[in-house]
Scaffold this active site. Structure first.
Site, PDB file in Angstrom:
ATOM      1  N   ALA A  86     -26.474  34.167  -6.222  1.00  0.00           N
ATOM      2  CA  ALA A  86     -26.106  34.428  -4.826  1.00  0.00           C
ATOM      3  C   ALA A  86     -25.374  33.224  -4.223  1.00  0.00           C
ATOM      4  CB  ALA A  86     -27.343  34.769  -4.002  1.00  0.00           C
ATOM      5  N   TYR A  87     -25.829  32.026  -4.555  1.00  0.00           N
ATOM      6  CA  TYR A  87     -25.155  30.815  -4.086  1.00  0.00           C
ATOM      7  C   TYR A  87     -23.709  30.803  -4.580  1.00  0.00           C
ATOM      8  CZ  TYR A  87     -23.831  25.903  -3.728  1.00  0.00           C
ATOM      9  OH  TYR A  87     -23.160  24.742  -3.448  1.00  0.00           O
ATOM     10  N   ALA A  88     -23.527  31.021  -5.878  1.00  0.00           N
ATOM     11  CA  ALA A  88     -22.185  31.008  -6.460  1.00  0.00           C
ATOM     12  C   ALA A  88     -21.303  32.084  -5.828  1.00  0.00           C
ATOM     13  CB  ALA A  88     -22.255  31.187  -7.979  1.00  0.00           C
ATOM     14  N   ASP A 125     -17.690  24.922  -4.087  1.00  0.00           N
ATOM     15  CA  ASP A 125     -18.444  24.338  -5.190  1.00  0.00           C
ATOM     16  C   ASP A 125     -17.743  24.675  -6.493  1.00  0.00           C
ATOM     17  OD1 ASP A 125     -20.659  24.129  -7.244  1.00  0.00           O
ATOM     18  OD2 ASP A 125     -21.853  23.678  -5.461  1.00  0.00           O
ATOM     19  N   SER A 178     -21.595  33.418  -2.833  1.00  0.00           N
ATOM     20  CA  SER A 178     -21.265  33.078  -1.443  1.00  0.00           C
ATOM     21  C   SER A 178     -20.198  31.994  -1.376  1.00  0.00           C
ATOM     22  CB  SER A 178     -22.524  32.667  -0.672  1.00  0.00           C
ATOM     23  OG  SER A 178     -23.041  31.433  -1.139  1.00  0.00           O
TER      24      SER A 178
END
Length: 176
Positions: free
Chosen positions: A151-153, A139, A155
């Site tokens: 946390a998304y970033a 991403d 991961s």
């Protein structure tokens, strides 16, 4: 002289959105496709009718990941590629333990491709120089970060680095 059948492309998270579009793209190219899906949607029936092998999978646990890998190994003799598209989008928000958010994001974006790449490596190798591929979807937040999806970033950044490591490990047979 026998006819060689093309090896299938595995698309994780192929039941909706980008994964579904990718699966249809390959089906329309007459490429065999294996699709993992978490939740059954009507689109799964369409993929199955078109010839895709659709396998329900729970990537929230290591056991679920490895069970899926075993099923792929039972159903296919090799793989042309793995497209890691399975994903989740979870924000840090009040009422959700931060450790749960981070664990969920790391499980789907890092642990799942890590375990599947290792478990299915033998299905990608042995077909010639640069004959197989692994694609990890990351991403743009890898470069810029996110104040609402930390946390998304994180991961996806880990997945970005893992991509480079698998490229080194699997070259030249598998392009990552």
């Amino acid at each position: 002289m026998g006819t060689q059948h093309p090896l299938p492309i595995l698309v994780t998270g192929g039941g909706r959105r980008i994964g579904l579009a990718i699966a249809w793209h390959f089906i329309n190219q007459k490429q065999p496709v294996i699709v993992s899906y978490r939740t059954h949607y009507p689109a799964i029936d369409g993929l199955t009718k078109a010839g895709a092998l659709c396998i329900q999978a729970d990537f929230s646990t290591n056991e679920g990941i490895l069970t899926f890998a075993d099923t792929v190994k039972e159903r296919a003799s090799g793989l042309r590629a793995i497209v890691h598209n399975a994903s989740a989008w979870m924000a840090e928000k009040p009422g959700t333990p931060l450790s749960d958010v981070l664990a969920c994001m790391m499980q789907i974006h890092v642990n799942t491709p890590y375990l599947l790449n290792h478990a299915l490596e033998g299905m990608l190798r042995g077909h010639g120089h640069a004959a197989a591929d692994i694609i990890h979807f990351t991403d743009y937040v890898v470069e810029k970060g996110s104040d609402k999806h930390i946390a998304y970033a994180a991961s996806k950044a880990a997945l970005d680095n893992m991509t480079r490591s698998f490229a080194r490990k699997l070259a030249p047979e598998v392009k990552v």
